[in-house]
Structure formats: C-alpha cells, structure tokens
Design an enzyme around this catalytic site. Structure first.
Site, PDB file in Angstrom:
ATOM      1  N   GLU A  41       2.510  -1.061   6.608  1.00  0.00           N
ATOM      2  CA  GLU A  41       1.198  -0.431   6.502  1.00  0.00           C
ATOM      3  C   GLU A  41       0.553  -0.331   7.883  1.00  0.00           C
ATOM      4  O   GLU A  41      -0.107  -1.278   8.341  1.00  0.00           O
ATOM      5  CB  GLU A  41       0.288  -1.256   5.590  1.00  0.00           C
ATOM      6  CG  GLU A  41       0.778  -1.361   4.161  1.00  0.00           C
ATOM      7  CD  GLU A  41      -0.379  -1.551   3.185  1.00  0.00           C
ATOM      8  OE1 GLU A  41      -0.471  -0.786   2.235  1.00  0.00           O
ATOM      9  OE2 GLU A  41      -1.187  -2.467   3.407  1.00  0.00           O
ATOM     10  N   HIS A  69      -1.555  -8.854   4.227  1.00  0.00           N
ATOM     11  CA  HIS A  69      -2.223  -7.555   4.349  1.00  0.00           C
ATOM     12  C   HIS A  69      -3.057  -7.549   5.635  1.00  0.00           C
ATOM     13  O   HIS A  69      -3.646  -8.563   5.997  1.00  0.00           O
ATOM     14  CB  HIS A  69      -3.107  -7.307   3.122  1.00  0.00           C
ATOM     15  CG  HIS A  69      -3.598  -5.895   3.041  1.00  0.00           C
ATOM     16  ND1 HIS A  69      -4.621  -5.429   3.835  1.00  0.00           N
ATOM     17  CD2 HIS A  69      -3.170  -4.839   2.303  1.00  0.00           C
ATOM     18  CE1 HIS A  69      -4.814  -4.140   3.558  1.00  0.00           C
ATOM     19  NE2 HIS A  69      -3.942  -3.755   2.633  1.00  0.00           N
TER      20      HIS A  69
HETATM   21  P1  PGA Z   1      -5.153   2.879   1.268  1.00  0.00           P
HETATM   22  O1  PGA Z   1      -4.852   1.325   1.358  1.00  0.00           O
HETATM   23  O2  PGA Z   1      -4.210   3.465   0.262  1.00  0.00           O
HETATM   24  O3  PGA Z   1      -6.596   2.951   0.828  1.00  0.00           O
HETATM   25  O4  PGA Z   1      -4.950   3.448   2.632  1.00  0.00           O
HETATM   26  C1  PGA Z   1      -3.548   0.831   1.330  1.00  0.00           C
HETATM   27  C2  PGA Z   1      -3.585  -0.652   1.491  1.00  0.00           C
HETATM   28  O5  PGA Z   1      -4.416  -1.152   2.257  1.00  0.00           O
HETATM   29  O6  PGA Z   1      -2.798  -1.380   0.851  1.00  0.00           O
END
Ligand code: PGA
Length: 225
Positions: free
Chosen positions: A150, A101
């Site tokens: 992401e 992440h």
């Molecule tokens: P968010 O986070 O939905 O708050 O943007 C997603 C993540 O970091 O996995």
C-alpha cells in the site's frame, strides 16, 4: 475442461468508521447480494472496528467465502494491559489481522520491532497476519503469508498506483513463492479489474470504497467481469 480461476482475496478495511447500527446495516445489505456467479473464485475478508467483529462474524458465518479480520492486534499477550485487544481474544471472531498499516505506523508510531511482535502474537494464536508494507524498505516478518503493498501516496487520495509499478514493487519485495500479494490504495470499481484479473496479484485491500457495501460488491464483480 475450464481451468479453475485462482482464488483472490478481497479485503474491506472499514478503518475507524460506523456505529453498531451502521455496521449491521452494511453487513445485512452486503449478504443480500447475489454472489452465485463467482462462487469459489474469491474470499472476502471484512475488517470492521473491533466492537463490530462479533456482529460481522455472526451475520456472515453461513457464507463460506466470507471471513472476518481484525484491523490490528496487541503486541502483548494476555495480561495487565488495559485497553489492549490481544490475539487470543480475537480468535473467536477473526481469522485474519491487518498488521503494519501505514496509518498505524504513522499515527501510533508502530516500529518494525512492534510489528514483528504483533505478527508472532497473531500466528501463535492462529490468526493470519495481513502484513502491510509501504515500499520495499519495510521489512516483512518471517512466516507472513499475506503481504499487502500500500503506497502511502495512493491511500485515500484517488491516485491508485499503476499496475506496472505495483508489479515492479512485487519483484523488489522478493516474496517467497507461497506468499499472497495484495494491492491497496484508492481501489475502486473503475480500476479494480485491472489488478484482480492480473495473475501476479492475489487480491485487493479496499478502504474508502468498502464503506459502501454496493461499491465494495461492484469491486468484487470486476474479477473476471
Ligand atoms: P483506500 O485505503 O482504499 O481508501 O485508499 C486503503 C487502505 O488504507 O487500506
């Protein structure tokens, strides 16, 4: 005959939130919802902080479409590594582990070497890595079957990445055909359907909007809503 809809993976990443009481409240509320109309079309993966994995697992084990994931895993095996949670220790509770992440890369300095080690520890012990990438430059360790794209600008900002750009990134990532491609970044009820109902996208990784069970449930309902 009606074609069976593709299974989508909808992942709740609670991040570092909740007390035990709050976690229990979340899970109890969530499992009280009626999922019957969509059964079989999705898998829900709840990723709580490590102290609540057992609670999440116990409370959801009667629901075949709900599984539990860890938010991280040690890159060390079992051993003298005080404070670490190794993959073998997680196997009783979790099926999945989020690895790479952007918050781990940024705040904890996790390098590609560390991340690849984490993936091999996870797979060696039967945990399925959900490997997060920020862009096409992030290398993906081999044998990873779940890749979550992401983009950093989209995480926690309210600015989800438009579907077109997400699909373009999928092409750039050159994933193997059997890889599940997940999108994450400011997913909420109002935008979830667009991703979920696209055949190129296999699921969603939801942070902020997963902190409230009702809003997470609303996201799930957007699949073929
Ligand atoms: P968010 O986070 O939905 O708050 O943007 C997603 C993540 O970091 O996995």
């Amino acid at each position: 005959m009606k074609a069976e809809k593709k299974t989508k993976y909808i992942i709740a990443n609670w991040k570092s939130n909740f007390t035990e009481t709050e976690a229990l409240q979340w899970v109890s509320t969530f499992i009280s919802y009626d999922f019957s109309s969509s059964l079989g079309n999705f898998r829900i993966i709840i990723c709580p902080p490590a102290p609540f994995l057992s609670l999440a697992r116990e409370k959801t084990k009667h629901l075949s479409f709900v599984q539990v994931g860890a938010q991280d895993v040690s890159f060390f095996p079992e051993g003298a590594y005080t404070g670490e949670i190794n993959a073998r220790a997680l196997t009783g509770f979790a099926h999945y582990a989020i690895i790479g992440h952007s918050e781990r890369r940024y705040y904890f300095g996790e390098t590609e070497r560390i991340l690849s080690q984490k993936c091999s520890e996870a797979t060696k012990n039967g945990l399925e890595p959900i490997f997060c990438v920020r862009a096409a430059g992030d290398s993906i360790p081999s044998h990873v079957r779940f890749v979550a794209y992401e983009p950093v600008e989209a995480i926690g900002t309210g600015n989800n990445e438009p579907l077109k750009k997400v699909l373009a990134m999928k092409k750039n990532l050159r994933l193997l055909p059997e890889t599940y491609f997940i999108y994450g970044g400011s997913v909420q009820k109002s935008n979830a359907g667009e991703y979920l109902n696209n055949p190129e996208i296999d699921g969603l990784l939801v942070g902020r909007a997963s902190r409230d069970p009702q809003s997470f449930f609303e996201i799930i309902k957007q699949y073929a809503a």
